[in-house]
Design a protein around this motif. Structure first.
Motif, PDB file in Angstrom:
ATOM      1  N   SER A 424     -20.221  21.055  -8.878  1.00 47.78           N
ATOM      2  CA  SER A 424     -21.544  20.446  -8.925  1.00 47.78           C
ATOM      3  C   SER A 424     -22.609  21.532  -9.040  1.00 47.78           C
ATOM      4  CB  SER A 424     -21.799  19.619  -7.667  1.00 47.78           C
ATOM      5  OG  SER A 424     -21.967  20.467  -6.544  1.00 47.78           O
ATOM      6  N   ARG A 425     -23.799  21.129  -9.441  1.00 44.74           N
ATOM      7  CA  ARG A 425     -24.892  22.097  -9.561  1.00 44.74           C
ATOM      8  C   ARG A 425     -25.260  22.656  -8.188  1.00 44.74           C
ATOM      9  NH1 ARG A 425     -30.951  21.246 -10.510  1.00 44.74           N
ATOM     10  NH2 ARG A 425     -31.668  23.230 -11.333  1.00 44.74           N
ATOM     11  N   GLY A 426     -25.205  21.796  -7.162  1.00 48.09           N
ATOM     12  CA  GLY A 426     -25.495  22.273  -5.811  1.00 48.09           C
ATOM     13  C   GLY A 426     -24.516  23.337  -5.355  1.00 48.09           C
ATOM     14  N   SER A 427     -23.215  23.112  -5.633  1.00 45.21           N
ATOM     15  CA  SER A 427     -22.197  24.105  -5.273  1.00 45.21           C
ATOM     16  C   SER A 427     -22.405  25.404  -6.039  1.00 45.21           C
ATOM     17  CB  SER A 427     -20.796  23.551  -5.552  1.00 45.21           C
ATOM     18  OG  SER A 427     -20.524  22.438  -4.733  1.00 45.21           O
ATOM     19  N   LEU A 428     -22.785  25.272  -7.309  1.00 42.10           N
ATOM     20  CA  LEU A 428     -23.032  26.469  -8.117  1.00 42.10           C
ATOM     21  C   LEU A 428     -24.176  27.286  -7.532  1.00 42.10           C
ATOM     22  CD1 LEU A 428     -22.717  28.250 -10.640  1.00 42.10           C
ATOM     23  CD2 LEU A 428     -24.219  26.643 -11.851  1.00 42.10           C
ATOM     24  N   GLN A 429     -25.272  26.627  -7.171  1.00 45.87           N
ATOM     25  CA  GLN A 429     -26.409  27.338  -6.604  1.00 45.87           C
ATOM     26  C   GLN A 429     -26.036  28.009  -5.284  1.00 45.87           C
ATOM     27  OE1 GLN A 429     -29.292  24.147  -6.472  1.00 45.87           O
ATOM     28  NE2 GLN A 429     -30.241  24.797  -8.392  1.00 45.87           N
ATOM     29  N   TYR A 430     -25.232  27.329  -4.472  1.00 44.10           N
ATOM     30  CA  TYR A 430     -24.792  27.902  -3.191  1.00 44.10           C
ATOM     31  C   TYR A 430     -23.966  29.168  -3.420  1.00 44.10           C
ATOM     32  CZ  TYR A 430     -22.373  28.272   1.296  1.00 44.10           C
ATOM     33  OH  TYR A 430     -21.854  28.730   2.480  1.00 44.10           O
ATOM     34  N   LYS A 431     -23.038  29.098  -4.362  1.00 43.21           N
ATOM     35  CA  LYS A 431     -22.197  30.256  -4.661  1.00 43.21           C
ATOM     36  C   LYS A 431     -23.017  31.409  -5.242  1.00 43.21           C
ATOM     37  CE  LYS A 431     -17.817  27.785  -5.375  1.00 43.21           C
ATOM     38  NZ  LYS A 431     -17.111  28.486  -4.287  1.00 43.21           N
ATOM     39  N   MET A 432     -23.975  31.082  -6.108  1.00 44.44           N
ATOM     40  CA  MET A 432     -24.796  32.120  -6.701  1.00 44.44           C
ATOM     41  C   MET A 432     -25.637  32.831  -5.649  1.00 44.44           C
ATOM     42  SD  MET A 432     -25.980  30.271 -10.278  1.00 44.44           S
ATOM     43  CE  MET A 432     -26.974  31.665 -10.827  1.00 44.44           C
ATOM     44  N   LYS A 433     -26.122  32.087  -4.666  1.00 45.72           N
ATOM     45  CA  LYS A 433     -26.879  32.701  -3.580  1.00 45.72           C
ATOM     46  C   LYS A 433     -25.969  33.609  -2.742  1.00 45.72           C
ATOM     47  CE  LYS A 433     -30.386  29.071  -3.158  1.00 45.72           C
ATOM     48  NZ  LYS A 433     -30.896  27.957  -2.329  1.00 45.72           N
ATOM     49  N   GLN A 434     -24.752  33.124  -2.458  1.00 48.57           N
ATOM     50  CA  GLN A 434     -23.797  33.925  -1.684  1.00 48.57           C
ATOM     51  C   GLN A 434     -23.452  35.228  -2.389  1.00 48.57           C
ATOM     52  OE1 GLN A 434     -20.375  31.358  -0.874  1.00 48.57           O
ATOM     53  NE2 GLN A 434     -20.841  31.543   1.298  1.00 48.57           N
ATOM     54  N   LEU A 435     -23.333  35.164  -3.718  1.00 48.29           N
ATOM     55  CA  LEU A 435     -22.901  36.324  -4.494  1.00 48.29           C
ATOM     56  C   LEU A 435     -24.073  37.176  -4.979  1.00 48.29           C
ATOM     57  CD1 LEU A 435     -20.162  34.492  -6.595  1.00 48.29           C
ATOM     58  CD2 LEU A 435     -19.794  36.029  -4.667  1.00 48.29           C
ATOM     59  N   GLY A 436     -25.284  36.829  -4.575  1.00 51.80           N
ATOM     60  CA  GLY A 436     -26.452  37.622  -4.944  1.00 51.80           C
ATOM     61  C   GLY A 436     -26.853  37.487  -6.391  1.00 51.80           C
ATOM     62  N   LEU A 437     -26.577  36.331  -6.996  1.00 55.41           N
ATOM     63  CA  LEU A 437     -26.892  36.130  -8.396  1.00 55.41           C
ATOM     64  C   LEU A 437     -28.159  35.327  -8.605  1.00 55.41           C
ATOM     65  CD1 LEU A 437     -23.303  35.413  -9.760  1.00 55.41           C
ATOM     66  CD2 LEU A 437     -24.609  37.531  -9.909  1.00 55.41           C
ATOM     67  N   MET A 438     -28.868  34.955  -7.526  1.00 50.46           N
ATOM     68  CA  MET A 438     -30.146  34.264  -7.678  1.00 50.46           C
ATOM     69  C   MET A 438     -30.985  34.477  -6.420  1.00 50.46           C
ATOM     70  SD  MET A 438     -29.138  30.216  -7.189  1.00 50.46           S
ATOM     71  CE  MET A 438     -30.844  29.761  -7.470  1.00 50.46           C
TER      72      MET A 438
END
Length: 438
Positions: A424-438
């Protein structure tokens, strides 16, 4: 009406400012006040043939994707062509709520469909809600239209971008444009990645705004098929532009047919001939005269003065940062010097890819030389060695690689990225925040 939504309804902001700062908060307030359990506003992205979630309510961290409204599907087409709200029963369609029904309203701007809003509610739908949200959809369409600059304004905005800076370094460009207006033909020669197609499209849009623009990467070798293809392209384009790529590889027969077609067919459109400076085939005298009739040779990056190249690199960096939603990112002095000193076999193509790599892999607020070489100095971009038993680190490294690849393929469009990655888009945003990509 919620305390937040009331002043926002009377906001003085307009256009893109309203879309970015008012719409998300206002949508949440409206959904809360009207008793919706969830809802979303999906809009067309600027300068891109794709859609994104502009505002959402009630989905939680993981978000939700309405698969029955895939672009081009039966229900998508029904919604995009319906002047009235379209209702979706929770017993028939997969909705976010377990006991909800949904209704969706298309959003239009200047007679074009640019998206939709959808809301779910536990009770039966009420007509006043639909009427109110139809008016709200009109408001969104009006503001979206204001955020799209007119052609004249767009040219002014782009005057300082990388393409404009590079065009100033092309010898005899103004003369070639004047000749093109009269002769309707232009030959553009240059090395790989030097921007031949980009320049052709810019000249076409300057002289023939709105007219068809067809790019042909290879011509049929069979003479009869080539004659038929040229005739068909000319009929389809009418007053538009035909762009033929790779003219340095045309054999003598193809050269003769192309020359004859241009002089005898009565084609009323324009023609761009793109190729390398080094002709790989023998040239017919009449075809060589045809090529030289009105021609440009594009300079490679390595022949640009260092100061000009530095300015160009900085402009490309800023454009790519904007496209990746990293407008606050800085290009370090050492990184700038590194980019300027390198050689680029495919000119702009290689340069842009290198800069994009730095933007996507940078985890601070400044791109350093190490960011330009993913996998060599940033170990968290690589899959750990087989002897490394840190499962969490290995999983994060793989996820980061896949997300970076999706960012590059889909230019940072999160809805398309999430769909391709299967989350999901929400999961993607969560992962990107965790990995320092946003």
């Amino acid at each position: 009406m919620s305390s937040q939504a009331i002043p926002l309804l009377a906001s003085e902001k307009t256009g893109k400012d309203w879309m970015d700062s008012v719409l998300p908060i206002l949508w949440e307030g409206l959904c809360t006040e009207l008793g919706f359990s969830s809802g979303v506003v999906v809009l067309k992205a600027e300068e891109e043939d794709s859609f994104y979630e502009s505002a959402s309510f009630g989905y939680g961290e993981d978000g939700f994707y309405y698969s029955f409204l895939n672009r081009g599907s039966e229900h998508w087409e029904e919604l995009m062509h319906s002047p009235e709200p379209v209702f979706f029963s929770g017993t028939e369609f997969e909705l976010f709520g377990k006991k909800t029904n949904a209704f969706a309203i298309r959003i239009s701007s200047k007679k074009s469909e640019i998206g939709f809003l959808l809301a779910e509610m536990e009770e039966a739908s009420h007509l006043p809600f639909a009427i109110f949200l139809s008016l709200f959809a009109d408001k969104i369409g009006n503001e979206w239209g204001k955020s799209k600059p007119s052609f004249g304004i767009q040219e002014t905005i782009r005057e300082g971008n990388s393409h404009s800076l590079y065009r100033k370094e092309i010898p005899n460009l103004d003369l070639a444009r004047r000749e093109f207006a009269n002769q309707k033909v232009l030959t553009i020669l240059g090395q790989a990645g030097s921007g031949k197609k980009t320049l052709a499209k810019w000249i076409h849009q300057s002289h023939l705004p709105g007219a068809p623009f067809l790019v042909v990467e290879s011509l049929p070798e069979h003479f009869g098929k080539l004659e038929k293809a040229l005739s068909n392209w000319g009929t389809e384009l009418k007053q538009g532009s035909l762009v033929l790529v790779g003219i340095q590889a045309l054999n003598l027969g193809q050269q003769q047919i192309l020359s004859d077609w241009w002089s005898k067919s009565g084609y009323s459109g324009s023609l761009f001939l793109l190729g390398s400076e080094e002709m790989g085939q023998e040239l017919l005298p009449e075809f060589e005269r045809f090529l030289r009739k009105n021609s440009l040779v594009l300079p490679t990056l390595r022949f640009l003065p260092k100061t000009k190249l530095q300015t160009l690199v900085q402009a490309i960096f800023e454009e790519l940062c904007d496209s990746q939603n990293r407008s606050g990112l800085q290009l370090g002095d050492r990184s700038l010097q590194e980019l300027v000193s390198r050689g680029y076999a495919e000119n702009f193509t290689d340069l842009r890819n290198t800069i994009l790599t730095g933007i996507l892999t940078c985890r601070t607020n400044q791109v350093e030389p190490a960011d330009l070489e993913p996998g060599k100095s940033k170990m968290d971009l690589e899959i750990p060695d087989a002897e490394d038993l840190d499962l969490r680190r290995g999983t994060e490294a793989l996820e980061r690689q896949k997300i970076l690849l999706a960012m590059r393929i889909f230019s940072g469009n999160q809805i398309r990225m999430a769909k391709a990655l299967g989350i999901s888009r929400g999961s993607l945003q969560y992962k990107m925040k965790q990995l320092g990509l946003m």
